[in-house]
Design an enzyme around this catalytic site. Sequence first.
Site, PDB file in Angstrom:
ATOM      1  CE  LYS A 156      38.607  19.825  68.328  1.00 42.80           C
ATOM      2  NZ  LYS A 156      39.367  20.916  68.922  1.00 42.80           N
ATOM      3  CG  ASP A 175      36.726  20.466  73.887  1.00 40.48           C
ATOM      4  OD1 ASP A 175      36.675  19.733  74.894  1.00 40.48           O
ATOM      5  OD2 ASP A 175      36.137  21.562  73.809  1.00 40.48           O
TER       6      ASP A 175
END
Length: 247
Positions: A156, A175
């Site tokens: 991420k 996310d």
Amino acid sequence: MAPKRKKTAKKKTVAGRKPGTSRAAKHTPSKIAGRGTDPPRVRKILEKLDEAYPNATCPLHHRNPFELLIATILSAQSTDVRVNIVTPQLFEKYPNPKELAYANPKDIENEIRSTGFFRNKTKSIIGASKKIVEEFHGEVPRTMEELLTLPGVARKTANVVLGTGFGIASGIVVDTHVQRLSARLDLSKNTDPKRIERDLMQIIPQDRWILFSHQLIWHGRRICQARKPRCIECNLEPLCYSKDKTV
Ligand code: SF4
């Protein structure tokens, strides 16, 4: 003998509801929507996101990829607002990887304490800075493979740095918002972020990956919130058949 009468099935109605307003009917998607990852439907979702969030971008304040990397590490389990309060002073005292790499951990802990998990984050940002100085000539690496070798950096964070910091579309940031919206919009049936990312990468054109993740994150924050999505204000509503819908 009189001819037999044909039996006609009586339409069942739910008490107190007008026909066509049952829960099932309420969640039936519009005909233009298609289902799931049907390409015309995905294109329509992208158009709607463009209409609503043409300028979506990363809310973490930064002046270069290094600051973005540190801010992204700090944003875990915290808010962007909180991180943006902490980073100006941090970057003033420690303006580059070298300064941060050899800083006193206690001083860093005090600087970033309010973002939570400050001991682990201190280890990560000092460790990542050291590696950048000692193995990458002081420059934030530009590949997913290299970024993943930095302490505290998973896919991420690496996608944020590559996409927003360098403009390199090597993946899609997944996310909590992207995770939730991918399920509500039926873009992925997976729950694991890596698998969701893989699914999204298959249906979203690569030149949209960077903007798309910002747009979903903005939509998740502003409208499609976890507990009470504001579906009445949502321009994706005709394309959405999530069971969480509130209209
Ligand atoms: S806000 Fe409601 S209609 Fe819009 S995407 Fe989320 S659940 Fe669907």
